[in-house]
Scaffold this active site. Structure first.
Site, PDB file in Angstrom:
ATOM      1  N   HIS A 188       0.818  -1.209   0.000  1.00  0.00           N
ATOM      2  CA  HIS A 188       0.000   0.000   0.000  1.00  0.00           C
ATOM      3  C   HIS A 188       0.855   1.263   0.000  1.00  0.00           C
ATOM      4  CE1 HIS A 188      -2.182   3.282   2.069  1.00  0.00           C
ATOM      5  NE2 HIS A 188      -3.127   2.924   1.221  1.00  0.00           N
ATOM      6  N   ARG A 230      30.000  -2.661 -16.164  1.00  0.00           N
ATOM      7  CA  ARG A 230      31.030  -3.172 -15.256  1.00  0.00           C
ATOM      8  C   ARG A 230      30.463  -4.263 -14.351  1.00  0.00           C
ATOM      9  NH1 ARG A 230      31.163   2.458 -14.838  1.00  0.00           N
ATOM     10  NH2 ARG A 230      33.006   3.486 -15.707  1.00  0.00           N
ATOM     11  N   ARG A 263      32.039  -5.810 -19.597  1.00  0.00           N
ATOM     12  CA  ARG A 263      33.459  -6.046 -19.359  1.00  0.00           C
ATOM     13  C   ARG A 263      33.630  -7.095 -18.272  1.00  0.00           C
ATOM     14  NH1 ARG A 263      36.919  -1.156 -17.097  1.00  0.00           N
ATOM     15  NH2 ARG A 263      35.957  -1.881 -15.164  1.00  0.00           N
ATOM     16  N   GLU A 271      43.954  -0.256 -23.460  1.00  0.00           N
ATOM     17  CA  GLU A 271      44.351   0.614 -22.346  1.00  0.00           C
ATOM     18  C   GLU A 271      45.826   0.469 -21.994  1.00  0.00           C
ATOM     19  OE1 GLU A 271      41.800  -0.663 -19.127  1.00  0.00           O
ATOM     20  OE2 GLU A 271      41.975  -2.750 -19.717  1.00  0.00           O
ATOM     21  N   GLY A 273      40.280   2.556 -22.947  1.00  0.00           N
ATOM     22  CA  GLY A 273      40.181   2.917 -21.540  1.00  0.00           C
ATOM     23  C   GLY A 273      41.175   4.033 -21.273  1.00  0.00           C
ATOM     24  N   SER A 274      40.719   5.263 -21.377  1.00  0.00           N
ATOM     25  CA  SER A 274      41.647   6.407 -21.352  1.00  0.00           C
ATOM     26  C   SER A 274      42.337   6.591 -20.004  1.00  0.00           C
ATOM     27  CB  SER A 274      40.912   7.687 -21.753  1.00  0.00           C
ATOM     28  OG  SER A 274      39.793   7.922 -20.914  1.00  0.00           O
ATOM     29  N   ASN A 275      41.697   6.152 -18.906  1.00  0.00           N
ATOM     30  CA  ASN A 275      42.333   6.319 -17.589  1.00  0.00           C
ATOM     31  C   ASN A 275      43.603   5.480 -17.480  1.00  0.00           C
ATOM     32  OD1 ASN A 275      40.196   7.955 -16.872  1.00  0.00           O
ATOM     33  ND2 ASN A 275      39.075   6.354 -15.808  1.00  0.00           N
ATOM     34  N   ASP A 276      43.472   4.178 -17.783  1.00  0.00           N
ATOM     35  CA  ASP A 276      44.649   3.314 -17.701  1.00  0.00           C
ATOM     36  C   ASP A 276      45.664   3.647 -18.785  1.00  0.00           C
ATOM     37  OD1 ASP A 276      44.618   1.590 -15.481  1.00  0.00           O
ATOM     38  OD2 ASP A 276      43.021   0.393 -16.357  1.00  0.00           O
ATOM     39  N   CYS A 306      35.508   4.254 -23.758  1.00  0.00           N
ATOM     40  CA  CYS A 306      34.611   4.176 -22.598  1.00  0.00           C
ATOM     41  C   CYS A 306      35.252   4.791 -21.363  1.00  0.00           C
ATOM     42  CB  CYS A 306      34.225   2.723 -22.314  1.00  0.00           C
ATOM     43  SG  CYS A 306      35.613   1.636 -21.928  1.00  0.00           S
TER      44      CYS A 306
END
Length: 802
Positions: free
Chosen positions: A425, A515, A582, A684, A705-708, A758
Site C-alpha cells: 500500500h 562493469r 566487461r 588501455e 580505456g583512457s584512464n589506464d 569508454c
C-alpha cells in the site's frame, strides 16, 4: 431487461463498458471472464451488485439527504473533521437496512453460485468496486474494503453492507476530494467472487510495466504465501520476479522474508474467518512460485495487457487445492504509463554530500520506490490514532501504512516503512502521489525518533537510503524531445543494474561499458574463490556467506545466478541495442576486501600494475572463479536469450594472453562468432595500440580505456594519492596519449575493426570529444549524467566537419 435496471449481474453479463453500472473492478472481471477464458486466462466466477442497487439503498429512509447534510461542512484537509464526518456516514449506512428486494437478489445469486461450484454456502471474496475507479488517471487503489472467506447468507449480507459503507472510508473521501469526484454521484458495486484457496497456495500482484521507471518490456510479479491481503497491506516482504517480455525469460528474482501468511481461521459464532500464522524458516527461503508458474503469470499479463491495449495492474492467486492459477483483479496502471518520456528528471544529492561521507550517516535502507529525494522532520506514527499529529512536509516513519492514513501520506515529504515490498500500500500510494518512499527497511522505526531531521533518497538505484540530517540535493529536468542524434554512436557506461531501466530512457545507442565489479561488490559481496572452496572456510566466514546465500546449498550457483541476473537487468534495459559487458577487473586490494578475500589475494605494492584483467582469467589459482563468471554470461545469452550481450576482455597485455582467455571462454560456452557473439578488448595498454592489427585478428573491436592508457603512457600510478605534482599531469589531453588514441583509430579503421572509447576523458573534457569525432571514432560511451550535453557537442562537431 437492460443491465442498468438489474440489482445483480453475473460476470458473464458484464464487460469493460459497464464501469458506470458495476464499477471499474467488476467491469474488468466480467470482461476477462467473458473474453479471455478462451485464451486460457482463468477468472473465478461471481456476480456484482449494480449502481441501481446502491442508489435504491441510498433512497431508503432518506440516507442520501442525511449524508449530504453531514458533508455540508466537510474539510478533507482537516484530519479531525475528515475522521468525524467519515465515521458518521459509515455508522449511518451500517445501521440502515438493505431493501428486501436487494437482499433477495443477492441471496438468490449466492445460492446459484454455490450450486454451480457444487458447494453449499460457498466461501467467497466480497470486494468493493466504485463507479469512478480504475480510470486511466485515477487508480482508487485500496480506497474501499475487501472481505475474504465470507461464508453463509447472514455473513454475506453483513459483508455487502460493510462494502457499501467503505465508499466513505476516510481515505476514499479524501481521495475523491483531491480528484474532484462527487461523493454522492459516485456509486458502489459489490463483487461477490468464488474464493481461490490461496491460503493453501500463494498470491500476489503483477504489473506489465516496471512500477518505478515505466520501463514497459518487463512484467513485475510480487508473490507471498497465503491470501493476498498481506501483500497489499505491506505486512509481508514478498518475493519479487522480473520477466522480460521479448524473450520470455526470468531476468531477476529477489526472495523476500515472507514471515507470515494469511489462512482460513476457525469459525467464530457461525462466521468464517481468516488469521495470520508463521511460515517455517525453510519455506521462507524458497520462492513462493516455481519458474513455470512465474512464466504462466507473465504470459497472462501480456495477454491481458494486449487485450486492454495498455499496461495493467493485476492481482492473482494460486489455489493450493486444484493447483491452478487465477486472476482475481485487473485495472489500468495509472502512474508510470502516463509518464512523459521526453523529459528526463534527475534527483541527485549534491557533491558536498559525497558517497563516502554519507555512508557513515545512513540510518536505514530498504527498497526504493520512485527516484526522488525528500527531507524533513521525522514523525513516527505507529497507530491510526496518532495521525492527527502529522504536519505537512514531515517524513512519515511507520511499520507499514494503512489505507486510512492516505490523508496524511499526501502531505508527507517522504515515507519510510519497516515492512512491505514495491507493491504494498505505501509503495502504491507514494508512487501515485510522486513522493519518495523506502519500504522494507526492517528497523527504521527503531532507528528513527520523531523530531529527527532526515533525508530519504530513492535516487541511487533499487536500494533506498535514509540519511541523518537534511542533505542538499539538486533536481535537474531536461527535455530530449528535439535532441539531434549524431552519426557517432553515443553509448552509456553503467554498473548498477538498479539504475538500468531508468537510464534507458536517456537517448542512447546501447551500453559501451557495463562493469561487473558493481554487481560483485554490492550484490554478491563474497570472493568467488571463497564460494568455490566453501567447505574450507572458517566458521566466521561461513556464517557471513550463509547469511547472504540462504536457500543455496550450492554456493557457486549463488554467484552465477546473482551475476547473471545483474547483467540481465542491464542487457534487457537496452535490448536490442548492443550491451558490452566487461569481464571483472578488480585489483588484488579490491578483491581482498570481499568476504573471504584476504586468503586468496597477494599483497602487491602496485595493484594497478599487478594481477588483474586477463592475467587472472587463465591463472590456475583464479580459473575456477573465472569459469563461474563465464557460466553467468552464458546463462544471460543462452537461457535468457539476450543475444545483444557482447563481452569485453580487460587489461590484456599480450596477444598470447588474449588467445588463452578466448580459449577458456570457448570451453565454457562463450565461443567468439557462435550465435553472433562478439568479443571486444579494452585498449588501455600501449602494447594494445602498437600491436593493434594483431589484436584485431582475435577480437571484434576495441574500447579505449583512457584512464589506464594515460597511467601507462605517462608512468603514473592513478591509484596513488597525496602527490599533487603527479596528479596534476595525469590528464588524458596529454599529447602523447592523444597520439596513441589517434593511431589506434587509424589502425582499427585499416583492419575494419570497431573502435570506441569508454574512459572518463570525453565526460570531463569537451575538447577531447571534438578530437575523437574528428579522428573518426565509431562510438563514445559516457556516464549517464553527461550523455545529453555530449550528444549535442558531438552532433555540432559533425556538422562543422561536413
Amino acid at each position: 431487461m437492460r443491465k442498468k435496471e438489474n440489482n445483480i449481474l453475473f460476470f458473464n453479463q458484464i464487460d469493460k463498458k459497464d464501469v458506470a453500472i458495476v464499477g471499474g473492478k467488476n467491469a474488468s472481471l466480467g470482461e476477462m471472464y467473458r473474453k479471455l477464458a478462451k485464451k486460457g486466462v482463468l477468472v473465478p466466477n461471481g456476480f456484482a451488485t449494480t449502481a441501481r442497487a446502491y442508489n435504491n439503498f441510498l433512497a431508503t429512509d432518506g440516507l442520501r439527504k442525511r449524508i449530504k447534510e453531514i458533508f455540508k461542512d466537510l474539510d478533507t484537509h482537516n484530519i479531525e473533521n475528515l475522521m468525524e464526518k467519515g465515521a458518521q456516514v459509515r455508522r449511518l449506512i451500517l445501521e440502515a437496512e438493505l431493501p428486501e428486494k436487494l437482499k433477495e437478489d443477492i441471496l438468490r445469486a449466492y445460492r446459484k453460485l454455490s450450486t454451480q461450484s457444487g458447494v453449499e454456502n460457498l466461501d467467497v471474496a466480497v470486494r468493493s468496486s466504485a463507479t469512478a475507479e480504475d480510470l486511466p488517471d485515477a487508480s482508487f487503489a485500496g480506497q474501499q474494503e475487501t472481505f475474504l472467506n465470507i461464508r453463509g447468507e447472514r455473513q454475506l449480507l453483513e459483508a455487502v453492507k460493510k462494502c457499501l459503507a467503505s465508499l466513505f472510508t476516510n481515505r476514499a473521501i479524501s481521495y475523491r476530494g483531491d480528484k474532484g469526484f462527487s461523493h454522492l454521484k459516485t456509486a458502489l458495486s459489490v463483487g461477490v467472487q468464488k474464493m481461490v484457496r490461496a491460503d493453501l497456495g500463494s498470491s500476489g500482484v503483477m504489473f506489465t510495466i516496471d512500477t518505478e521507471t515505466g520501463f514497459q518490456n518487463v512484467v513485475l510479479i510480487n508473490s507471498i504465501y497465503g491470501l493476498g491481503e498481506n501483500i497489499v497491506q505491506g505486512k509481508v516482504n514478498p518475493d519479487e520476479f522480473y520477466v522480460f517480455k521479448p524473450t520470455r525469460a526470468i531476468i531477476a528474482r529477489r526472495i523476500g522474508q515472507k514471515k507470515i501468511k494469511m489462512v482460513y481461521g476457525p469459525a467464530k459464532n457461525g462466521r468464517a474467518s481468516v488469521k495470520n500464522v508463521s511460515v517455517a524458516k525453510a519455506e521462507r527461503q524458497k520462492p513462493s512460485l516455481t519458474d513455470k508458474q512465474i512464466l504462466q503469470l507473465a504470459d497472462w499479463g501480456a495477454l491481458i495487457e494486449k487485450h486492454y491495449g495498455r499496461p495493467m495492474d493485476m492481482e492473482w492467486a494460486l489455489d493450493g487445492k486444484d493447483k491452478k492459477m487465477y486472476i482475481v483483479q485487473a485495472r489500468p496502471e495509472t502512474v508510470q504509463s502516463r509518464k512523459d518520456t521526453n523529459v528526463i528528471e534527475e534527483y541527485k544529492l549534491n557533491s558536498a554530500s559525497s558517497a563516502d561521507k554519507r555512508k557513515k550517516e545512513i540510518i536505514a535502507a530498504g527498497q526504493s520506490v520512485g527516484w526522488k529525494i525528500g527531507r524533513g522532520r521525522a514523525n513516527k506514527i505507529m497507530d491510526v490514532e496518532q495521525i492527527k499529529s502529522f504536519r505537512p512536509g514531515e517524513v512519515l516513519v511507520t511499520t507499514m501504512t494503512d489505507p486510512d492514513w492516505e490523508p496524511i501520506m499526501k502531505i508527507a515529504s517522504a515515507i519510510v516503512t519497516d515492512k512491505g515490498g514495491r507493491t504494498c500500500h505505501a509503495a502504491i500510494v507514494s508512487r501515485e502521489l510522486g513522493i519518495p518512499c523506502v519500504v522494507g527497511t526492517e528497523n527504521a522505526t527503531k532507528k528513527i525518533k520523531s523530531g529527527d531531521r532526515v533525508t530519504v533518497s530513492c535516487a541511487e538505484g533499487e536500494t533506498g537510503y535514509v540519511y541523518a540530517g537534511e542533505l542538499d540535493f539538486e533536481i535537474k529536468k531536461t527535455s530530449v524531445k528535439n535532441l539531434q542524434r549524431p552519426k557517432t554512436k553515443i553509448m552509456m557506461n553503467i554498473g548498477d543494474p538498479g539504475l538500468a531501466f531508468q537510464s534507458s530512457f536517456i537517448p542512447n545507442d546501447g551500453v559501451g561499458l557495463a562493469r561487473l565489479e558493481f554487481i560483485i561488490n554490492n550484490s554478491i559481496k563474497i570472493h568467488p574463490l571463497a564460494l568455490t572452496n566453501y567447505k574450507q572456510q572458517d566458521a566466521k566466514i561461513k556464517k557471513k556467506i550463509d547469511a547472504l546465500t540462504f536457500g543455496y546449498t550450492d554456493k557457486k550457483q549463488f554467484f552465477v545466478n546473482e551475476l547473471a541476473e545483474g547483467v540481465a537487468m542491464i542487457t534487457a534495459a537496452f535490448y536490442p541495442k548492443d550491451v558490452i559487458v566487461r569481464l571483472s577487473d578488480f585489483k588484488t586490494n579490491e578483491y581482498a576486501n570481499l568476504i573471504g578475500g584476504e586468503q586468496y589475494e597477494p599483497i602487491e605494492a602496485n595493484p594497478m600494475l599487478g594481477w588483474r584483467g586477463a592475467s587472472r582469467f587463465y591463472s590456475e589459482e583464479f580459473l575456477p572463479a573465472f569459469e563461474m563468471e563465464c557460466q553467468a554470461l552464458k546463462k544471460v545469452r543462452n537461457e535468457m536469450m539476450l543475444k545483444n550481450l557482447k563481452i569485453m576482455v580487460p587489461f590484456c597485455r599480450t596477444i598470447e594472453e588474449g588467445k588463452r582467455v578466448l580459449k577458456i571462454m570457448a570451453a565454457n560456452g562463450l565461443k567468439r562468432g557462435k550465435d553472433n557473439l562478439e568479443i571486444y578488448m579494452m585498449a588501455e595498454i600501449p602494447s594494445n595500440i602498437i600491436l593493434a592489427e594483431k589484436f584485431a585478428e582475435i577480437f571484434d573491436g576495441f574500447s579505449i580505456g583512457s584512464n589506464d592508457l594515460t597511467q601507462l603512457t605517462l608512468g603514473i600510478d592513478r591509484d596513488s594519492s597525496g602527490n599533487f605534482e603527479v596528479a596534476g599531469i595525469s590528464n588524458e589531453n596529454n599529447e602523447a596519449v592523444k597520439i596513441l588514441i589517434k593511431d589506434l583509430i587509424k589502425r582499427a579503421k585499416k583492419s575494419k575493426t570497431k573502435v570506441g572509447i569508454c574512459g572518463q576523458a570525453p565526460s570531463d573534457y569537451p575538447d577531447f570529444v571534438k578530437f575523437l569525432v574528428k579522428g573518426g571514432i565509431d562510438s563514445i560511451s559516457l556516464s549517464s549524467d553527461t550523455i545529453i550535453k555530449t550528444t549535442q557537442a558531438v552532433y555540432d562537431t559533425e556538422q562543422k566537419k561536413k
